[in-house]
Design a protein around this motif. Structure first.
Motif, PDB file in Angstrom:
ATOM      1  N   SER A  77       0.378  -1.333   0.181  1.00 26.77           N
ATOM      2  CA  SER A  77      -0.462  -0.030  -0.030  1.00 26.77           C
ATOM      3  C   SER A  77       0.446   1.622  -0.179  1.00 26.77           C
ATOM      4  CB  SER A  77      -0.801   0.353   1.547  1.00 26.77           C
ATOM      5  OG  SER A  77      -0.071   0.338   2.017  1.00 26.77           O
ATOM      6  N   ASN A  78       0.170   2.275   0.481  1.00 29.11           N
ATOM      7  CA  ASN A  78       0.825   3.491   0.801  1.00 29.11           C
ATOM      8  C   ASN A  78       1.341   3.625   1.579  1.00 29.11           C
ATOM      9  OD1 ASN A  78      -1.116   3.880   1.410  1.00 29.11           O
ATOM     10  ND2 ASN A  78      -1.294   6.176   1.567  1.00 29.11           N
ATOM     11  N   ILE A  79       1.663   2.957   2.843  1.00 28.35           N
ATOM     12  CA  ILE A  79       1.906   3.351   4.340  1.00 28.35           C
ATOM     13  C   ILE A  79       2.990   2.725   4.452  1.00 28.35           C
ATOM     14  CG2 ILE A  79       0.596   2.635   6.274  1.00 28.35           C
ATOM     15  CD1 ILE A  79      -0.043   5.100   5.035  1.00 28.35           C
ATOM     16  N   ALA A  80       4.044   3.191   4.942  1.00 21.29           N
ATOM     17  CA  ALA A  80       5.440   2.299   5.591  1.00 21.29           C
ATOM     18  C   ALA A  80       5.964   3.165   6.680  1.00 21.29           C
ATOM     19  CB  ALA A  80       6.637   3.392   4.841  1.00 21.29           C
ATOM     20  N   SER A  81       4.623   2.650   7.480  1.00 21.98           N
ATOM     21  CA  SER A  81       5.045   3.139   9.505  1.00 21.98           C
ATOM     22  C   SER A  81       3.672   1.682   9.924  1.00 21.98           C
ATOM     23  CB  SER A  81       5.529   4.767   9.784  1.00 21.98           C
ATOM     24  OG  SER A  81       4.076   5.536   9.498  1.00 21.98           O
ATOM     25  N   PHE A  82       3.707   2.456  11.256  1.00 26.24           N
ATOM     26  CA  PHE A  82       2.720   1.837  11.998  1.00 26.24           C
ATOM     27  C   PHE A  82       2.266   2.747  12.473  1.00 26.24           C
ATOM     28  CE2 PHE A  82       1.408   0.398  16.696  1.00 26.24           C
ATOM     29  CZ  PHE A  82       0.008  -0.392  16.410  1.00 26.24           C
ATOM     30  N   ASN A  83       0.942   3.039  12.972  1.00 29.01           N
ATOM     31  CA  ASN A  83       0.370   4.187  13.536  1.00 29.01           C
ATOM     32  C   ASN A  83       0.082   3.468  15.064  1.00 29.01           C
ATOM     33  OD1 ASN A  83      -0.733   6.901  13.718  1.00 29.01           O
ATOM     34  ND2 ASN A  83      -2.776   5.915  13.250  1.00 29.01           N
ATOM     35  N   PRO A  84      -0.379   3.823  16.068  1.00 22.50           N
ATOM     36  CA  PRO A  84      -0.854   3.064  17.429  1.00 22.50           C
ATOM     37  C   PRO A  84      -2.289   3.833  17.220  1.00 22.50           C
ATOM     38  CG  PRO A  84       1.303   4.569  17.303  1.00 22.50           C
ATOM     39  CD  PRO A  84       1.272   4.686  16.422  1.00 22.50           C
ATOM     40  N   TRP A  85      -3.184   2.489  17.240  1.00 22.15           N
ATOM     41  CA  TRP A  85      -3.788   2.724  17.285  1.00 22.15           C
ATOM     42  C   TRP A  85      -4.451   2.519  18.884  1.00 22.15           C
ATOM     43  CZ3 TRP A  85      -7.458  -2.020  17.979  1.00 22.15           C
ATOM     44  CH2 TRP A  85      -5.651  -2.824  17.816  1.00 22.15           C
ATOM     45  N   TRP A  86      -4.336   1.728  19.451  1.00 25.60           N
ATOM     46  CA  TRP A  86      -5.175   0.736  20.450  1.00 25.60           C
ATOM     47  C   TRP A  86      -5.108   1.651  22.084  1.00 25.60           C
ATOM     48  CZ3 TRP A  86      -5.216  -4.218  21.387  1.00 25.60           C
ATOM     49  CH2 TRP A  86      -5.998  -4.631  22.804  1.00 25.60           C
ATOM     50  N   GLN A  87      -6.508   1.983  21.741  1.00 31.78           N
ATOM     51  CA  GLN A  87      -6.931   2.964  23.010  1.00 31.78           C
ATOM     52  C   GLN A  87      -6.954   4.611  22.335  1.00 31.78           C
ATOM     53  OE1 GLN A  87      -4.805   0.816  26.777  1.00 31.78           O
ATOM     54  NE2 GLN A  87      -6.946   0.470  27.004  1.00 31.78           N
ATOM     55  N   ILE A  88      -6.239   4.922  21.189  1.00 31.55           N
ATOM     56  CA  ILE A  88      -6.742   6.305  20.961  1.00 31.55           C
ATOM     57  C   ILE A  88      -7.373   5.830  19.736  1.00 31.55           C
ATOM     58  CG2 ILE A  88      -4.699   7.059  19.426  1.00 31.55           C
ATOM     59  CD1 ILE A  88      -2.397   5.748  20.621  1.00 31.55           C
ATOM     60  N   TYR A  89      -7.890   5.484  18.925  1.00 37.11           N
ATOM     61  CA  TYR A  89      -8.629   5.554  18.237  1.00 37.11           C
ATOM     62  C   TYR A  89      -9.954   4.453  18.337  1.00 37.11           C
ATOM     63  CZ  TYR A  89      -5.966   7.945  15.050  1.00 37.11           C
ATOM     64  OH  TYR A  89      -4.450   8.698  14.934  1.00 37.11           O
ATOM     65  N   ASP A  90     -11.228   5.277  18.569  1.00 35.98           N
ATOM     66  CA  ASP A  90     -12.219   4.455  18.647  1.00 35.98           C
ATOM     67  C   ASP A  90     -13.414   3.846  17.078  1.00 35.98           C
ATOM     68  OD1 ASP A  90     -13.290   7.200  17.111  1.00 35.98           O
ATOM     69  OD2 ASP A  90     -14.629   7.534  18.247  1.00 35.98           O
ATOM     70  N   ASP A  91     -12.114   4.157  16.310  1.00 36.58           N
ATOM     71  CA  ASP A  91     -12.300   3.326  15.216  1.00 36.58           C
ATOM     72  C   ASP A  91     -11.464   3.477  14.153  1.00 36.58           C
ATOM     73  OD1 ASP A  91     -13.157   2.682  12.426  1.00 36.58           O
ATOM     74  OD2 ASP A  91     -14.785   4.046  11.945  1.00 36.58           O
ATOM     75  N   ARG A  92     -10.898   1.874  14.459  1.00 37.59           N
ATOM     76  CA  ARG A  92      -9.473   1.296  13.286  1.00 37.59           C
ATOM     77  C   ARG A  92      -9.182   1.550  12.151  1.00 37.59           C
ATOM     78  NH1 ARG A  92      -6.448  -4.297  13.460  1.00 37.59           N
ATOM     79  NH2 ARG A  92      -4.393  -2.864  12.918  1.00 37.59           N
ATOM     80  N   VAL A  93     -10.071   2.113  11.462  1.00 37.76           N
ATOM     81  CA  VAL A  93     -10.322   2.470  10.282  1.00 37.76           C
ATOM     82  C   VAL A  93      -9.571   3.965   9.792  1.00 37.76           C
ATOM     83  CG1 VAL A  93     -11.569   2.732   7.923  1.00 37.76           C
ATOM     84  CG2 VAL A  93     -12.019   1.166   9.311  1.00 37.76           C
ATOM     85  N   ARG A  94     -10.095   5.038  11.098  1.00 37.58           N
ATOM     86  CA  ARG A  94      -9.484   5.836  10.950  1.00 37.58           C
ATOM     87  C   ARG A  94      -8.460   6.388  11.201  1.00 37.58           C
ATOM     88  NH1 ARG A  94     -13.681   9.770  10.808  1.00 37.58           N
ATOM     89  NH2 ARG A  94     -14.781   8.094  12.018  1.00 37.58           N
ATOM     90  N   ALA A  95      -7.493   5.804  12.051  1.00 39.01           N
ATOM     91  CA  ALA A  95      -6.369   5.072  12.351  1.00 39.01           C
ATOM     92  C   ALA A  95      -5.133   5.276  10.737  1.00 39.01           C
ATOM     93  CB  ALA A  95      -5.841   4.141  13.198  1.00 39.01           C
ATOM     94  N   TYR A  96      -6.157   4.358   9.576  1.00 44.42           N
ATOM     95  CA  TYR A  96      -4.884   3.997   8.869  1.00 44.42           C
ATOM     96  C   TYR A  96      -5.124   5.833   8.120  1.00 44.42           C
ATOM     97  CZ  TYR A  96      -4.686   2.616   3.706  1.00 44.42           C
ATOM     98  OH  TYR A  96      -3.758   3.402   2.821  1.00 44.42           O
ATOM     99  N   TYR A  97      -6.377   6.328   7.646  1.00 42.72           N
ATOM    100  CA  TYR A  97      -6.483   7.154   6.756  1.00 42.72           C
ATOM    101  C   TYR A  97      -6.162   8.717   7.950  1.00 42.72           C
ATOM    102  CZ  TYR A  97      -9.014   4.713   3.710  1.00 42.72           C
ATOM    103  OH  TYR A  97      -9.250   4.033   2.325  1.00 42.72           O
ATOM    104  N   ALA A  98      -5.277   8.053   8.623  1.00 41.44           N
ATOM    105  CA  ALA A  98      -4.627   9.706   9.417  1.00 41.44           C
ATOM    106  C   ALA A  98      -3.361   9.435   9.513  1.00 41.44           C
ATOM    107  CB  ALA A  98      -5.171   9.481  11.390  1.00 41.44           C
ATOM    108  N   GLN A  99      -3.020   8.844   8.610  1.00 45.26           N
ATOM    109  CA  GLN A  99      -1.177   8.485   8.446  1.00 45.26           C
ATOM    110  C   GLN A  99      -0.727   8.986   7.294  1.00 45.26           C
ATOM    111  OE1 GLN A  99      -1.871   3.912   8.944  1.00 45.26           O
ATOM    112  NE2 GLN A  99       0.708   4.039   9.272  1.00 45.26           N
TER     113      GLN A  99
END
Length: 493
Positions: free
Chosen positions: A117-139
Motif C-alpha cells: 500500500s502507500n503506508i510504511a509505518s505503524f500508527n498506534p491505534w490501541w486505546q487511541i482511536y474509537d474506530d480503527r479504520v480511521r487510524a489508517y487514514y490518519a497516516q
C-alpha cells in the motif's frame, strides 16, 4: 475430525525416531509450545497437547488471521462481490480527509493483499482511536502503492472490513458458512473485534489448532473441498505464489527470503506458510503434501524461536520424509506415545529448595516507590507450591505457583482486555505459574498467560542479607503494561 484420519509416522513416510528428535528439541530449548499437529494428505501422524492447552481448545492465532482474510477475499471475489483492482477508498469514502492524497486514491485490494500500500509505518491505534479504520487514514503517505513491500497489519484489517461490509458477516463467519463448517471447522470459533464495528482481520481469529489444520488443508487443495471449488483457481494459485520480494532488510530468514503471496508467506521447496506472532504456524510443504501446525507463545524471542523451529522442521522432518510408507517400528512408536503423554507446558527450571528458602519465606519486604504502586511483598514456600502475596495501591493480591511445575490460577489485574481490542474491563487473566531457585540466592517466577491474549511475566528475586533486588520482564502485545523494571526491597516488619 470429519476429513482427517490417523496413521503412524511410518505410514506417513517418516521414521518415528525423527519425530521424537524433533519434539525433544522443544524441550531442550524450553520453547513454550501449546500444541503440535502434523498431517500428510488427510492423515494425521502426530498430535501433541501441552496442557492446559490442547488441539481442540480455542487459541489466539494472531497474524495467521491475515491468511484467513486472504481466503475470505478470494471467496468474495469468486462470488463477484468486488475485484482485486477495486480501490480501497471506494469502500470507505466517509474517511476522506486532508491525508487522502492521490496515493491513497490509488491503493487497490491487490496492493493490500501483497503488503504494497502507500503506508510504511505503524500508527498506534490501541486505546487511541474509537474506530480503527480511521487510524489508517490518519497516516501520511510514504511510498507509491504497488511498489515496495512493508509488513502492514492495517492492510489485512481493511480487507477484512470490506468483506464484512459487503456480506454483513464477520470474515470468519463468512468462510465458515460457505465452506469451513462443511470441513469440520469448530462452531465455537470466533474473531475478536477492533474498535468500531469490524473484527481484527490482522490478529483476531480464535480457533482450535485442528481448525487451523482444516483451513491449511483448504489452502493446500487450492480452495477445493469434496470436489467442489469454492475459491477461484487463479486466485488461489497467486495467493500461494511469490508476488513480491519481502526481504528489503537483507537479513536471511527461512520465512522472509522466499517472497510473499496474498497474505501468505512463501517457504522452501515452493511451499508456503501461515505465520502468526508468538509461534502460531501452519507450514505447508507442497512437495510432500505435508502440513505442520503449531501453537505457542514465543513472544519473548519471537524471531529467533521461529527460525529455530523452521530450521529443525526442515532438517528433521522434510529432509527425512519419504513418499512411500516405511516399515512399522512398534518399539519407537511406544516410546513416542509415552513421550507425548508426558508433555506439559514448560515451567520454570531450577532447584526446588535453597539454603535461603526458610529464611526468606513469609518475610515482608518493603519496595521502593515504583510506577506499579507495589508497596510490599512476601513469598511463602511449601514442598510443591508457593504463594506470592503483594500489596498494590493499598490492596492485597496473591499469586499461587508450583515449585518446578505449573499451577493454574487467575492472575490478579486491575483491568483486563475484553473481546473488543483496546477495551479494558475489570477481571483477571487465566495463567500457569511456576517458580524455582535458579541459584542459592535467586528465585525465579514464571507466569504464562493462557487466555484470549497471550503473554508472560518473568520475575527474579535476588536476596542479599535483608535486601532483595527484583527484576520484572514481560512479553506480550497489549498485555501486562508496566510490569517491567528493576526494584529494591528491604526487609521490614
Amino acid at each position: 475430525m470429519k476429513m482427517f484420519e490417523y496413521c503412524s509416522c511410518e505410514s506417513a513416510g517418516i521414521k518415528t525416531e525423527y519425530i521424537l528428535r524433533f519434539l525433544k528439541f522443544f524441550e531442550e530449548y524450553g520453547i513454550p509450545v501449546h500444541s503440535i499437529l502434523m498431517a500428510k494428505g488427510n492423515s494425521i501422524f502426530l498430535e501433541v497437547d501441552y496442557p492446559p492447552f490442547s488441539c481442540d481448545k480455542l487459541h489466539r492465532m494472531y497474524s495467521v488471521s491475515k491468511s484467513f482474510v486472504s481466503a475470505a477475499v478470494g471467496l468474495a471475489v469468486t462470488e463477484g462481490l468486488f475485484s482485486l483492482d477495486d480501490r480501497i477508498i471506494e469502500f470507505f469514502p466517509e474517511y476522506r480527509n486532508e491525508n487522502t492524497d492521490e496515493m491513497y486514491d490509488a491503493v487497490t485490494v491487490r496492493d493490500m493483499l501483497t503488503m504494497r500500500s502507500n503506508i510504511a509505518s505503524f500508527n498506534p491505534w490501541w486505546q487511541i482511536y474509537d474506530d480503527r479504520v480511521r487510524a489508517y487514514y490518519a497516516q501520511q503517505t510514504a511510498k507509491a502503492p504497488t511498489t515496495l513491500f512493508y509488513y502492514d497489519s492495517m492492510g489485512s484489517y481493511l480487507l477484512g472490513c470490506i468483506v464484512e461490509k459487503l456480506t454483513g458477516k464477520t470474515f470468519l463467519s463468512y468462510l465458515k458458512e460457505k465452506v469451513l463448517s462443511k470441513m469440520g471447522f469448530s462452531d465455537e470459533s470466533y474473531t475478536i473485534y477492533a474498535p468500531g464495528k469490524y473484527t481484527l482481520g490482522d490478529s483476531g481469529v480464535m480457533c482450535t489448532p485442528r481448525d487451523l489444520l482444516i483451513f491449511a488443508r483448504l489452502i493446500m487443495d487450492g480452495g477445493v473441498f469434496d470436489g467442489v471449488r469454492y475459491i477461484d483457481e487463479d486466485y488461489m494459485k497467486n495467493a500461494v505464489s511469490k508476488q513480491v520480494d519481502c526481504n528489503a532488510d537483507g537479513v536471511f530468514s527461512k520465512y522472509k527470503s522466499h517472497g510473499y503471496g496474498y497474505l501468505i508467506w512463501k517457504m522452501p521447496n515452493d511451499g508456503f506458510a501461515l505465520i502468526g506472532m508468538g509461534g502460531q504456524l501452519a507450514v505447508c510443504d507442497v512437495k510432500h503434501d505435508l502440513i505442520f501446525v503449531m501453537t505457542a507463545d514465543c513472544q519473548a524471542s519471537d524471531a529467533v524461536a521461529r527460525e529455530l523451529i523452521l530450521d529443525h522442521f526442515y532438517n528433521d522432518i522434510i529432509e527425512n520424509i519419504s513418499d512411500a510408507a516405511l516399515c512399522e517400528n512398534k518399539t519407537a512408536q511406544d516410546e513416542l506415545c509415552d513421550y507425548i503423554k508426558s508433555q506439559k507446558l514448560v515451567c520454570q527450571k531450577g532447584k526446588p529448595v535453597s539454603a535461603l528458602s526458610h529464611k526468606v519465606s513469609l518475610k515482608k519486604y518493603l519496595i521502593q516507590k515504583n510506577p506499579l504502586g507495589i508497596e510490599c511483598f512476601s513469598l511463602y514456600f511449601e514442598a510443591e507450591k508457593g504463594v506470592l502475596v503483594y500489596q498494590k495501591d493499598g490492596a492485597k493480591k496473591r499469586i499461587e505457583f508450583g515449585i518446578c511445575k505449573n499451577v493454574l490460577c487467575d492472575l490478579p489485574c486491575d483491568m483486563r482486555n475484553s473481546d473488543v481490542a483496546g477495551e479494558m474491563v475489570q477481571g483477571s487473566y487465566s495463567a500457569a505459574c511456576s517458580g524455582a531457585w535458579v541459584s542459592d540466592s535467586e528465585f525465579a517466577l514464571k507466569i504464562q498467560i493462557t487466555d484470549t491474549y497471550l503473554g508472560s511475566l518473568n520475575v527474579r528475586f535476588s536476596f542479599n542479607g535483608g535486601i532483595v533486588s527484583v527484576c520484572m520482564k514481560k512479553s506480550g502485545q497489549y498485555i501486562l503494561s508496566g510490569y517491567e523494571g528493576y526494584y529494591i526491597g528491604k526487609e521490614g516488619e
